[in-house]
Design an enzyme around this catalytic site. Structure first.
Site, short mmCIF file in Angstrom:
data_model
loop_
_atom_site.label_atom_id
_atom_site.label_comp_id
_atom_site.label_asym_id
_atom_site.label_seq_id
_atom_site.Cartn_x
_atom_site.Cartn_y
_atom_site.Cartn_z
N GLU A 81 2.73 16.56 -4.38
CA GLU A 81 2.86 17.62 -5.37
C GLU A 81 1.54 18.05 -5.98
O GLU A 81 1.46 19.08 -6.66
CB GLU A 81 3.83 17.18 -6.47
CG GLU A 81 5.27 17.09 -5.99
CD GLU A 81 6.23 16.56 -7.04
OE1 GLU A 81 5.74 16.00 -8.05
OE2 GLU A 81 7.45 16.69 -6.85
N GLU A 112 7.49 -4.16 4.07
CA GLU A 112 6.77 -4.51 2.85
C GLU A 112 6.22 -5.93 2.88
O GLU A 112 5.37 -6.28 2.05
CB GLU A 112 7.68 -4.36 1.63
CG GLU A 112 8.82 -5.35 1.57
CD GLU A 112 9.70 -5.14 0.35
OE1 GLU A 112 10.03 -6.14 -0.30
OE2 GLU A 112 10.02 -3.98 0.03
#
Length: 212
Positions: A81, A112
């Site tokens: 963004e 992860e």
């Protein structure tokens, strides 16, 4: 500093399945109201980290966010963004998530837990001392993030973090830690809730104060 996973502790609410929709919404809202106060308590840490980000970007560096699961997705969202919101070049802010592009939409099992992939992902972007890396991990224990920050420290790359447990390994590994302690989640262990909201608020603050 002792380390307790408050994000994983039992919910303050029992019998969720017996609650009406109205009760569920009211209780979630009650818990959510505590998040901005937790962020407020971390403002001095947020400022120190933001000042370091500004310094690195002014010398031509880039900002890297990295995390797994919800934390990783939030970093990707904030990075994506920045160009349309602030008019900065694509690539100035980079979001990395354990498991790669696939993990943005679908969980990638065990991604992860890698102790090497985080640093490998950074190296693919030719990471340098001009850049800064912020590890995002609600628990503060994610190996993908922890070991990437460790490698950054060994290579004189500035490091920050956003976590939701006090005294976590990730916070201790980073030079500029931000610890937003939100307490137990409404749904036990569901750190996409208050912890995720807290991380999003902090990311909003860092990127906005940096890019304006």
């Amino acid at each position: 500093m002792s380390f307790t996973r408050t994000t994983e502790q039992d919910s303050n609410y029992n019998g969720l399945e017996q609650m009406s929709v109205s009760e569920l919404l009211q209780h979630i809202n009650t818990e959510d109201k505590t998040v901005p106060l937790a962020v407020e308590n971390a403002l001095p840490q947020i400022e120190r980290l933001t000042q370091e980000v500004i310094k690195q970007l002014k010398q031509g560096g880039r900002l890297f966010y990295m995390g797994a699961g919800t934390s990783g997705r939030l970093g990707v969202v904030d990075a994506s963004e920045c160009p349309p919101t602030f008019g900065v070049p694509h690539g100035m802010v980079v979001g990395l998530i354990a498991g790669g592009e696939t993990a943005i939409r679908k969980a990638v099992e065990f991604a992860e837990d890698s102790s090497t992939q985080g640093w490998a992902d950074l190296q693919e972007h030719a990471i340098t001392e001009k850049d800064i890396v912020i590890g995002i991990a609600a628990s503060g224990t994610t190996p993908y993030v922890l070991h990437a920050l460790e490698a950054c420290n060994q290579n004189n790359i500035p490091t920050g973090s956003i976590t939701c447990n006090a005294g976590s390994p990730v916070a201790q590994m980073s030079k500029y830690p931000v610890e937003v302690v939100v307490g137990p989640e409404f749904v036990t262990g569901s750190s996409r809730m208050k912890a995720g909201t807290a991380q999003k608020l902090v990311l909003n603050m860092i990127s906005t104060a940096t890019m304006i």
